[in-house]
Every structure is written in structure tokens, then in C-alpha cells.
Write an enzyme that holds these catalytic residues in place. Structure first.
Site, mmCIF file in Angstrom:
data_model
loop_
_atom_site.group_PDB
_atom_site.id
_atom_site.type_symbol
_atom_site.label_atom_id
_atom_site.label_comp_id
_atom_site.label_asym_id
_atom_site.label_seq_id
_atom_site.Cartn_x
_atom_site.Cartn_y
_atom_site.Cartn_z
ATOM 1 N N CYS A 136 0.834 -1.195 0.000
ATOM 2 C CA CYS A 136 0.000 0.000 0.000
ATOM 3 C C CYS A 136 0.869 1.245 0.000
ATOM 4 C CB CYS A 136 -0.928 0.007 1.219
ATOM 5 S SG CYS A 136 -1.991 1.453 1.310
ATOM 6 N N CYS A 139 -0.498 4.062 2.194
ATOM 7 C CA CYS A 139 -0.294 3.824 3.629
ATOM 8 C C CYS A 139 1.139 4.106 4.048
ATOM 9 C CB CYS A 139 -0.633 2.374 3.981
ATOM 10 S SG CYS A 139 -2.240 1.802 3.421
ATOM 11 N N ASP A 140 2.100 3.681 3.245
ATOM 12 C CA ASP A 140 3.497 3.655 3.688
ATOM 13 C C ASP A 140 4.442 4.568 2.924
ATOM 14 O OD1 ASP A 140 2.762 1.720 5.548
ATOM 15 O OD2 ASP A 140 3.143 0.071 4.164
#
Length: 313
Positions: A136, A139-140
Site C-alpha cells: 500500500c 499507507c506507507d
């Protein structure tokens, strides 16, 4: 049906397909619930932006799913997020979903459990999840400010997420096993203009290397068979999806890849059981097609319920 865990229709999964199904089911006066192993919204909640959902020239994935959920809430749908599902009985006339919090029963089940990112299946991938391996970018991505990362894949998701990562990383390699990308032309054109992106074609990842964190990936050219180590700080595989359908194996028909087979009404091989969105066999996996699946399944689930004789649960 008096029990607070007994419903006309239970929808397993709260992504765009499940939320759409819930809206249509509730509008038909069916007592409806959504059960999800996580929070509602599904995969699109992690998308930075969508540019192909009608009515919104550009909208954040989380924002769009929030609107879906708000719409569903207008109809008093019961929601059970963060439920760990242990087993599902689809073949009995009254279907049962067993979670750690007890049994839920319904006359009809709509499966909307989606799909998850395929794994590369190479040495080091599992070991370095969360330490340089991520599925992701949204997300990261911020963890890789001024670092070098690689994205594996050639479709829309891979190319778009590679572009997103250039907001943080100093350089992003896009590794693709073929000699040309599969992404839409408009997505490709945007990527080719990005100076931080470097494309590595005809290449696969054989191994992910590191110590405490990812340090490199061993890659191989599939035509020349040249093998070398590519220095990177992180790697993001985007090579497709596999269905979240293990709970249903042996109860409904699936194709060789595990995706659930349905007819034009979204009905599976079991009466009263429907499958929608990314978990089913479908030629296109998009938010708009998932939402359409949900509408079709809910309408036919409602019609199915009308054919049943009254049953004591």
C-alpha cells in the site's frame, strides 16, 4: 425474524460492492446487515485518488467510500465491523455466519469479501513485510522520503502508485516482466513524463535482500537472463489480486484461481447466495462495476426471499 443477529440479507464485506448492495437491499425493506473483518470502505479507502467514478472528476478513495457509507446509514443498516469470521454455512436454507461474537443468520447471503494483493512468492518477501515490503503506497509512502524504492507490476495500480511514491522517494523503479506496460494510455503518458520514474522492462524479482530492513532486490531479465542486485530501500508489489474466498471453498463453484463463479444475477451455484465485486469472476475490477454488482445482487436476493416459505429460525 426477531433475533438481533437474524436478518433477511447478510452482506459479507463493506467495500463499494457491499455498501451498494446494502443500500439496494434496505430500500426493498429487507432487514439487512453488513459484516466485515475490518472497517468499512474496502480497498478503495486506501486509494489516493479516483478519476473514473462518474460524477466525480477527482475524489479521494476514502472520501468516496465515506459517502457510500453515509448513504447506507440513511436506511438503518446494521453494521458489524471488525468481526473475525470463523465459518460460514451457505448450503442450508437458513445461512449461518459464525464469528467470535456468536452466530448470525440470514435467508440470503451476499459475498463481497473482495480480493487481496498477490504476493511475489519470492525469498525475503514475507520476512520483510513492514520492513521494506509493502502492498500500500498510500499507507506507507511517507516512510520513504528521499529513499529509493521499486514498484513491481505494469497495470494501472502499479503505474499510478509508482507515480504517487515519487512525491516522497528520490527515485522509483518500475519493474515489469513484459516489454510494455498494461496501464491505460493516459496513465502511461503521465508516468513517462515523471523524471523520478525509471522503467525496467522484461524483468522479474527473484529475491528480496536485507538485514533489519530491505537493502536490495535480486532481479533477472527474462530475455537475456542477466541477474543483478538492485539497491533499494523498499519494494511495492502490484501484480494483481487473489480472492478472499477461502471461507467459501467447497460450498460454491470457483474458477481455477479461486474466484467465485456467478450468473448474470450474481447468483452463485447455491440458491440464495450471491457474489459481487472483486471476489467473483469478472472482466473488470473497478469501483463502478463493484457498485453495479451490488445493486444487481441485492435486487435478486430480495426476489429470492419473496419465494421462500415462512421459516422458523
Amino acid at each position: 425474524m426477531a433475533d438481533d443477529k437474524t436478518f433477511d440479507i447478510i452482506i459479507l464485506g463493506g467495500g463499494p460492492a457491499g455498501l451498494s448492495a446494502a443500500i439496494y437491499a434496505a430500500r426493498s425493506a429487507a432487514k439487512t446487515a453488513i459484516i466485515d473483518i475490518s472497517m468499512l470502505g474496502g480497498q478503495p479507502s486506501n486509494y489516493l485518488e479516483l478519476e473514473n467514478y462518474p460524477g466525480f472528476a477527482k475524489i479521494g478513495g476514502y472520501d468516496l467510500m465515506e459517502k457510500f457509507e453515509e448513504h447506507a446509514d440513511m436506511f438503518g443498516i446494521q453494521k458489524f465491523p471488525m468481526e473475525e469470521i470463523q465459518s460460514v454455512d451457505l448450503t442450508s436454507e437458513i445461512k449461518t455466519v459464525t464469528t467470535l461474537n456468536g452466530e448470525f443468520k440470514a435467508k440470503s447471503i451476499i459475498i463481497a469479501t473482495g480480493a487481496q494483493s498477490k504476493k511475489l512468492g519470492v525469498e525475503g518477501e514475507k520476512e520483510y513485510v513492514g520492513r521494506g515490503v509493502s502492498y500500500c503506497a498510500v499507507c506507507d509512502g511517507a516512510f520513504y522520503k528521499d529513499k529509493v524504492v521499486a514498484v513491481v507490476g505494469g497495470g494501472n495500480a502499479a503505474v499510478e502508485e509508482a507515480g504517487y511514491l515519487t512525491k516522497f522517494a528520490s527515485k522509483v523503479y518500475l519493474i515489469h516482466r513484459r516489454d510494455e506496460l498494461r496501464a491505460d494510455k493516459i496513465v502511461q503518458e503521465r508516468a513517462f513524463k515523471n523524471e523520478k520514474l525509471e522503467f525496467i522492462y522484461d524483468t522479474v524479482v527473484n529475491r528480496i535482500n536485507g538485514e533489519d530492513l530491505v537493502k536490495s532486490a535480486t532481479i533477472e531479465n527474462v530475455k537475456t537472463h542477466e541477474v543483478k542486485d538492485l539497491a533499494i530501500d523498499g519494494i511495492f508489489p502490484y501484480i494483481g489480486f487473489e480472492p478472499n474466498a477461502d471461507l467459501f471453498t467447497g460450498q460454491v463453484k470457483q474458477d481455477k484461481n479461486g474466484f467465485i463463479i456467478v450468473d448474470e444475477a450474481m447468483q452463485t451455484s447455491v440458491k440464495g447466495v450471491y457474489a459481487i465485486g472483486d471476489v467473483r469472476v469478472t472482466p473488470l475490477r473497478q469501483v463502478i462495476t463493484a457498485a453495479a454488482d451490488g445493486a444487481v445482487a441485492a435486487v435478486y436476493a430480495g426476489r429470492y426471499i419473496e419465494t421462500l416459505e415462512p421459516v422458523s429460525v
